[in-house]
Scaffold this motif. Sequence first.
Motif, short mmCIF file in Angstrom:
data_model
loop_
_atom_site.label_atom_id
_atom_site.label_comp_id
_atom_site.label_asym_id
_atom_site.label_seq_id
_atom_site.Cartn_x
_atom_site.Cartn_y
_atom_site.Cartn_z
N ARG A 121 -48.43 3.53 -6.35
CA ARG A 121 -47.25 2.90 -6.99
C ARG A 121 -47.19 1.42 -6.66
O ARG A 121 -46.94 0.58 -7.53
CB ARG A 121 -45.97 3.59 -6.52
CG ARG A 121 -45.75 4.98 -7.07
CD ARG A 121 -44.29 5.38 -6.91
NE ARG A 121 -44.12 6.82 -7.01
CZ ARG A 121 -44.04 7.64 -5.97
NH1 ARG A 121 -44.09 7.14 -4.74
NH2 ARG A 121 -43.89 8.94 -6.14
N THR A 122 -47.42 1.10 -5.41
CA THR A 122 -47.34 -0.30 -4.98
C THR A 122 -48.41 -1.14 -5.66
O THR A 122 -48.16 -2.27 -6.08
CB THR A 122 -47.49 -0.40 -3.46
OG1 THR A 122 -46.49 0.42 -2.83
CG2 THR A 122 -47.34 -1.83 -2.99
N THR A 125 -47.63 -2.48 -9.20
CA THR A 125 -46.48 -3.36 -9.39
C THR A 125 -46.95 -4.76 -9.74
O THR A 125 -48.12 -5.12 -9.53
CB THR A 125 -45.61 -3.40 -8.13
OG1 THR A 125 -46.41 -3.85 -7.02
CG2 THR A 125 -45.04 -2.02 -7.82
N LYS A 126 -46.04 -5.57 -10.26
CA LYS A 126 -46.39 -6.92 -10.72
C LYS A 126 -46.91 -7.79 -9.59
O LYS A 126 -47.84 -8.59 -9.78
CB LYS A 126 -45.18 -7.57 -11.37
CG LYS A 126 -45.46 -8.94 -11.99
CD LYS A 126 -44.24 -9.50 -12.68
CE LYS A 126 -44.55 -10.86 -13.31
NZ LYS A 126 -43.36 -11.42 -13.99
N SER A 129 -50.60 -6.98 -8.97
CA SER A 129 -51.51 -6.92 -10.12
C SER A 129 -52.67 -7.91 -10.02
O SER A 129 -53.79 -7.57 -10.44
CB SER A 129 -50.73 -7.15 -11.42
OG SER A 129 -50.06 -8.40 -11.39
N THR A 261 -51.93 -1.08 -0.06
CA THR A 261 -52.68 -0.75 -1.28
C THR A 261 -54.18 -0.58 -1.04
O THR A 261 -54.91 -0.35 -1.99
CB THR A 261 -52.48 -1.86 -2.34
OG1 THR A 261 -53.01 -3.10 -1.83
CG2 THR A 261 -51.02 -2.03 -2.68
#
Length: 302
Positions: A121-122, A125-126, A129, A261
Motif C-alpha cells: 500500500r505504501t 502512494t504518490k 511513486s 517499501t
Amino acid sequence: MRSPHHLPRPSAAGVWGTNKWEEGWRLSLGLAGVPACVLLLGGILLPESPNSLIERGHLDRGRQVLQRLRGTDNVHAEFADIREASELAGKIRVRDVTMNFRALLTVLHLLSSLHCQQSWRTMFTKAYSPMLIVTAMIAMLQQWTGNVPVIFSSLGSGAEGALLNTVIIGAVNVVSTFVSILSVDKFGRRFLFIEGGLQMAAAQIVTGVVLAVEFPKYNNVLPTNVDIGVLIVICVFVAGFAWSWGPLAWLVPSEIQTLETRAAGMSVAVTINFLFSFVVGQAFLTMLCSMKWGEVQPGTLD
C-alpha cells in the motif's frame, strides 16, 4: 536471462575444451560442480558471526571476529550492544509465553501479512511513486540491452567458434563484475550507469555498422579478422554492462527503497526483470530474423 549473479557457467568452458573428446561430456558436466566445491570450501573457512558466538557464550572469539570484520580493535561499543541484546534475548523462555505454539504462529503470520500489505500500500502512494517508477524502469532496461552469444554462429565462426567466443565473453564478464565491486563506492552509482550506458551504446552502434557493411561483401559469412573485430567490440559491450547495468540494476533499487517499501519494491524489481527476460527470449529470434543487418537488436547475455 540476467540475474544478480550473472557469471559464466564452468560447463561452457568445458564444452568448448572437450567437444571433440568422446567422453568429454563427463568432464564438462563435472565442471559444473566447481562452484559447489568453492562454496563448500568457503563455508569451512568462513568464521561464525560475532552475534552467534556471543550468544553462545564465546565472548573472546566473538570479539576477535568483530575486530577482524571492522578492521580495528576499537569495537567496545558495538561489542557491548551485541552482548546486551544477546543477554536480553536469553532471558526470554518458552515458558514465559502465555499462548500456545499454534496461536503464536498465527499471530506471527498475521503480523507478517499486515506488514507485507502495508508495504505494498505504501509503495503505490504518490509520495513513493518516483522510487517505484525508477525501480521498474531499471529492471526493465537491464533486460532490454545486450547481445546473444548464439549470434556468433551466424557470424561465420561456427559451433566451435561460438563456444570459444562464449567462454571469452564469460571471462570478460567475470573480470568486469569485480571492477564494479571495487569501484562502485569510489565513482558512484550514477557515474557507472552513465558510463556503462554510453559504452554499451557505442559498442552496439559499431557492431551494427560493421555487420551492415561487411555481411553483403562476404555472402553473410564473415572472415576471421572481421569476426575477431566484432568479438572485441562485443566484449567492450559486455564489460560496460558487467560493471554498470548488470550489478547496479539490483543494487540501486534496494538502496532507493525505504524500510517501509523495500520488500514490495524488490519484489517488483524481480518480477519485472524476469517478465522482460521472458519477453526478450520470445521476441529476440523473430526480431533477429526480421531485421536487416546493421540494426541494433535487444537481447540477453545469458
